[in-house]
Design a protein around this motif. Structure first.
Motif, mmCIF file in Angstrom:
data_model
loop_
_atom_site.group_PDB
_atom_site.id
_atom_site.type_symbol
_atom_site.label_atom_id
_atom_site.label_comp_id
_atom_site.label_asym_id
_atom_site.label_seq_id
_atom_site.Cartn_x
_atom_site.Cartn_y
_atom_site.Cartn_z
ATOM 1 N N ILE A 22 43.385 30.392 51.346
ATOM 2 C CA ILE A 22 44.088 29.117 51.162
ATOM 3 C C ILE A 22 43.064 27.996 50.976
ATOM 4 C CG2 ILE A 22 45.851 27.561 52.077
ATOM 5 C CD1 ILE A 22 46.658 29.793 54.029
ATOM 6 N N PRO A 23 42.761 27.598 49.742
ATOM 7 C CA PRO A 23 41.912 26.415 49.545
ATOM 8 C C PRO A 23 42.718 25.163 49.887
ATOM 9 C CG PRO A 23 42.587 27.330 47.429
ATOM 10 C CD PRO A 23 43.173 28.217 48.481
ATOM 11 N N ALA A 24 42.127 24.255 50.643
ATOM 12 C CA ALA A 24 42.895 23.091 51.115
ATOM 13 C C ALA A 24 42.005 21.862 51.185
ATOM 14 C CB ALA A 24 43.490 23.374 52.491
ATOM 15 N N MET A 25 42.466 20.787 50.592
ATOM 16 C CA MET A 25 41.783 19.500 50.720
ATOM 17 C C MET A 25 42.828 18.428 51.003
ATOM 18 S SD MET A 25 39.069 17.521 48.236
ATOM 19 C CE MET A 25 40.248 17.122 46.955
ATOM 20 N N ASN A 26 42.766 17.858 52.184
ATOM 21 C CA ASN A 26 43.724 16.833 52.623
ATOM 22 C C ASN A 26 45.166 17.340 52.553
ATOM 23 O OD1 ASN A 26 41.588 15.003 53.035
ATOM 24 N ND2 ASN A 26 41.695 14.286 50.905
ATOM 25 N N PRO A 32 51.873 23.111 57.789
ATOM 26 C CA PRO A 32 52.925 23.681 58.640
ATOM 27 C C PRO A 32 53.996 24.422 57.859
ATOM 28 C CG PRO A 32 52.334 21.510 59.434
ATOM 29 C CD PRO A 32 51.616 21.689 58.116
ATOM 30 N N TYR A 33 54.365 23.936 56.677
ATOM 31 C CA TYR A 33 55.334 24.643 55.845
ATOM 32 C C TYR A 33 54.771 25.985 55.391
ATOM 33 C CZ TYR A 33 58.083 25.968 51.756
ATOM 34 O OH TYR A 33 58.828 26.672 50.850
ATOM 35 N N VAL A 34 53.511 25.983 54.982
ATOM 36 C CA VAL A 34 52.872 27.223 54.543
ATOM 37 C C VAL A 34 52.860 28.236 55.680
ATOM 38 C CG1 VAL A 34 50.737 28.240 53.662
ATOM 39 C CG2 VAL A 34 51.461 25.985 52.849
ATOM 40 N N ALA A 35 52.529 27.772 56.885
ATOM 41 C CA ALA A 35 52.490 28.664 58.050
ATOM 42 C C ALA A 35 53.870 29.214 58.377
ATOM 43 C CB ALA A 35 51.916 27.920 59.251
ATOM 44 N N ASP A 90 41.625 44.851 52.189
ATOM 45 C CA ASP A 90 41.694 45.591 50.927
ATOM 46 C C ASP A 90 42.252 44.739 49.796
ATOM 47 O OD1 ASP A 90 40.917 48.050 52.233
ATOM 48 O OD2 ASP A 90 42.968 48.185 52.997
ATOM 49 N N ILE A 91 43.242 43.931 50.107
ATOM 50 C CA ILE A 91 43.930 43.107 49.106
ATOM 51 C C ILE A 91 43.659 41.637 49.395
ATOM 52 C CG2 ILE A 91 46.234 42.308 48.369
ATOM 53 C CD1 ILE A 91 47.191 45.200 48.708
ATOM 54 N N ILE A 92 43.374 40.888 48.341
ATOM 55 C CA ILE A 92 43.159 39.442 48.450
ATOM 56 C C ILE A 92 44.300 38.720 47.737
ATOM 57 C CG2 ILE A 92 41.698 37.520 47.715
ATOM 58 C CD1 ILE A 92 39.281 39.345 48.048
ATOM 59 N N VAL A 93 44.932 37.800 48.442
ATOM 60 C CA VAL A 93 45.999 36.980 47.874
ATOM 61 C C VAL A 93 45.527 35.534 47.859
ATOM 62 C CG1 VAL A 93 48.414 36.274 48.041
ATOM 63 C CG2 VAL A 93 47.731 38.531 48.869
ATOM 64 N N MET A 94 45.684 34.852 46.744
ATOM 65 C CA MET A 94 45.285 33.445 46.640
ATOM 66 C C MET A 94 46.527 32.581 46.463
ATOM 67 S SD MET A 94 43.333 33.964 42.950
ATOM 68 C CE MET A 94 43.646 32.356 42.174
ATOM 69 N N ILE A 95 46.701 31.616 47.388
ATOM 70 C CA ILE A 95 47.853 30.719 47.315
ATOM 71 C C ILE A 95 47.375 29.287 47.465
ATOM 72 C CG2 ILE A 95 49.376 32.488 48.292
ATOM 73 C CD1 ILE A 95 49.426 30.857 50.891
ATOM 74 N N ASP A 96 48.258 28.336 47.198
ATOM 75 C CA ASP A 96 47.939 26.922 47.352
ATOM 76 C C ASP A 96 48.407 26.420 48.711
ATOM 77 O OD1 ASP A 96 46.799 26.801 44.840
ATOM 78 O OD2 ASP A 96 48.672 26.229 43.855
ATOM 79 N N ALA A 97 47.806 25.333 49.154
ATOM 80 C CA ALA A 97 48.104 24.784 50.483
ATOM 81 C C ALA A 97 49.155 23.690 50.449
ATOM 82 C CB ALA A 97 46.812 24.235 51.102
ATOM 83 N N ASP A 98 49.659 23.350 49.266
ATOM 84 C CA ASP A 98 50.555 22.198 49.151
ATOM 85 C C ASP A 98 52.034 22.552 49.226
ATOM 86 O OD1 ASP A 98 50.936 23.421 46.721
ATOM 87 O OD2 ASP A 98 50.137 21.775 45.500
ATOM 88 N N GLY A 99 52.337 23.846 49.426
ATOM 89 C CA GLY A 99 53.724 24.268 49.492
ATOM 90 C C GLY A 99 54.318 24.679 48.165
ATOM 91 N N TYR A 157 50.238 38.327 28.833
ATOM 92 C CA TYR A 157 50.588 37.351 29.853
ATOM 93 C C TYR A 157 51.761 36.488 29.405
ATOM 94 C CZ TYR A 157 46.269 38.242 32.498
ATOM 95 O OH TYR A 157 45.282 38.813 33.248
ATOM 96 N N GLN A 158 52.617 36.166 30.364
ATOM 97 C CA GLN A 158 53.690 35.206 30.119
ATOM 98 C C GLN A 158 53.399 33.864 30.775
ATOM 99 O OE1 GLN A 158 57.850 36.659 30.227
ATOM 100 N NE2 GLN A 158 57.010 38.606 30.938
ATOM 101 N N ASP A 159 52.450 33.844 31.708
ATOM 102 C CA ASP A 159 52.164 32.599 32.433
ATOM 103 C C ASP A 159 50.696 32.566 32.829
ATOM 104 O OD1 ASP A 159 52.330 30.227 33.781
ATOM 105 O OD2 ASP A 159 53.676 30.932 35.352
ATOM 106 N N LEU A 160 49.852 32.110 31.917
ATOM 107 C CA LEU A 160 48.403 32.102 32.146
ATOM 108 C C LEU A 160 48.002 31.140 33.256
ATOM 109 C CD1 LEU A 160 45.571 33.050 31.104
ATOM 110 C CD2 LEU A 160 45.578 30.958 29.717
ATOM 111 N N CYS A 161 48.545 29.928 33.225
ATOM 112 C CA CYS A 161 48.043 28.845 34.077
ATOM 113 C C CYS A 161 48.851 28.688 35.360
ATOM 114 C CB CYS A 161 48.019 27.541 33.289
ATOM 115 S SG CYS A 161 47.003 27.606 31.802
ATOM 116 N N TYR A 162 48.868 29.738 36.151
ATOM 117 C CA TYR A 162 49.542 29.688 37.443
ATOM 118 C C TYR A 162 48.652 30.411 38.431
ATOM 119 C CZ TYR A 162 53.377 30.101 40.891
ATOM 120 O OH TYR A 162 54.168 30.022 42.015
ATOM 121 N N GLY A 163 48.383 29.762 39.573
ATOM 122 C CA GLY A 163 47.328 30.233 40.448
ATOM 123 C C GLY A 163 47.734 31.140 41.584
ATOM 124 N N TYR A 164 48.944 31.679 41.558
ATOM 125 C CA TYR A 164 49.385 32.583 42.620
ATOM 126 C C TYR A 164 49.091 34.012 42.161
ATOM 127 C CZ TYR A 164 52.480 33.815 46.603
ATOM 128 O OH TYR A 164 52.997 34.265 47.799
#
Length: 250
Positions: A22-26, A32-35, A90-99, A157-164
């Motif tokens: 979870i990369p997070a800046m401010n 709390p929603y992410v958690a 074993d598995i790495i998941v990348m998500i955003d911190a903004d909900g 690809y159907q959605d290149l620019c999505y970071g999940y």
């Protein structure tokens, strides 16, 4: 209770351990929603982008067992690379911190990997996907960049620019991300990292499966995304990877 919330109750990663980066800046107000939506996973790594709010303190309170670290440079790409370097699962998941990316969807991504994919690519435009946030301009920009990558690299690809995204940690060498210990800014430190990951997986012949994902609006604060400048960075990334692709095929 929605389907993803129900999945939280009985999701236990089987046959593989799972790390969430979870990369997070401010993002103190959004964490709390992410958690609340986070399923039981083996590792949580929060990478702080030199926040000026209480992001670090909130993260440590929400996830006492999590690894909370500070990225070495700036930008989302560097933050992710720092998190990847510390992951042991074993598995790495990348998500955003903004909900905007829903942690409750993690089981869908893990299932795709357990069924044989090398990269589980979140898609707002696949079956089950949607977006509450994307603008008309960004949608058409994404569509154009998507078409270009598919044409150059024979991708689907159907959605290149999505970071999940989620992938097996054994594929990290394929990504060849910039050294996190380098002192100066590196190409790949910014939002273009998502394109780098997607294209290099395709170039390496990895099996990709897109997973329908519902993008929510950021809950609090302002996005750091700039459609024009970040779109140009993605375009430059595609061109850079195209040159590498041609040189390796000679």
């Amino acid at each position: 209770m929605d389907d993803h919330a129900a999945a939280l109750l009985d999701f236990e990663p089987r046959f593989a351990t799972v790390a969430v980066i979870i990369p997070a800046m401010n993002e103190a107000r959004n964490l709390p929603y992410v958690a609340e939506r986070m399923p039981e996973v083996d590792e949580i790594i929060v990478v702080d982008g030199h926040s000026t709010d209480d992001t670090v303190e909130v993260a440590r309170t929400l996830w006492p067992e999590a690894l909370v670290l500070t990225q070495t440079r700036s930008g989302k790409g560097n933050a992710l690379a720092c998190g990847f370097a510390h992951a042991t699962a074993d598995i790495i998941v990348m998500i955003d911190a903004d909900g905007s990316t829903d942690p409750a969807e993690i089981p869908d991504f893990v299932d795709a990997l357990l069924c044989g994919a090398d990269l589980a690519k979140g898609s707002r435009f696949s079956q089950g996907g949607a977006s509450d946030d994307i603008t008309f301009f960004r949608r058409w920009g994404n569509r154009g960049l998507n078409w270009l990558v598919n044409r150059i690299f024979d991708a689907e690809y159907q959605d290149l620019c999505y970071g999940y995204n989620a992938f097996w940690r054994t594929n990290l060498p394929v990504l060849d991300l910039p050294d996190v210990h380098a002192k100066t800014p590196q190409w790949g430190d910014g939002f273009e990292v998502e394109t780098v990951i997607n294209v290099r997986m395709i170039r390496a012949g990895k099996k990709i499966r897109e997973v329908g994902s519902h993008e929510r609006c950021r809950i609090h604060g302002r996005s750091n995304l700039n459609a024009v400048s970040d779109g140009m960075r993605v375009l430059r990334t595609i061109n850079h990877e195209r040159k590498l692709h041609r040189s390796t095929r000679r």
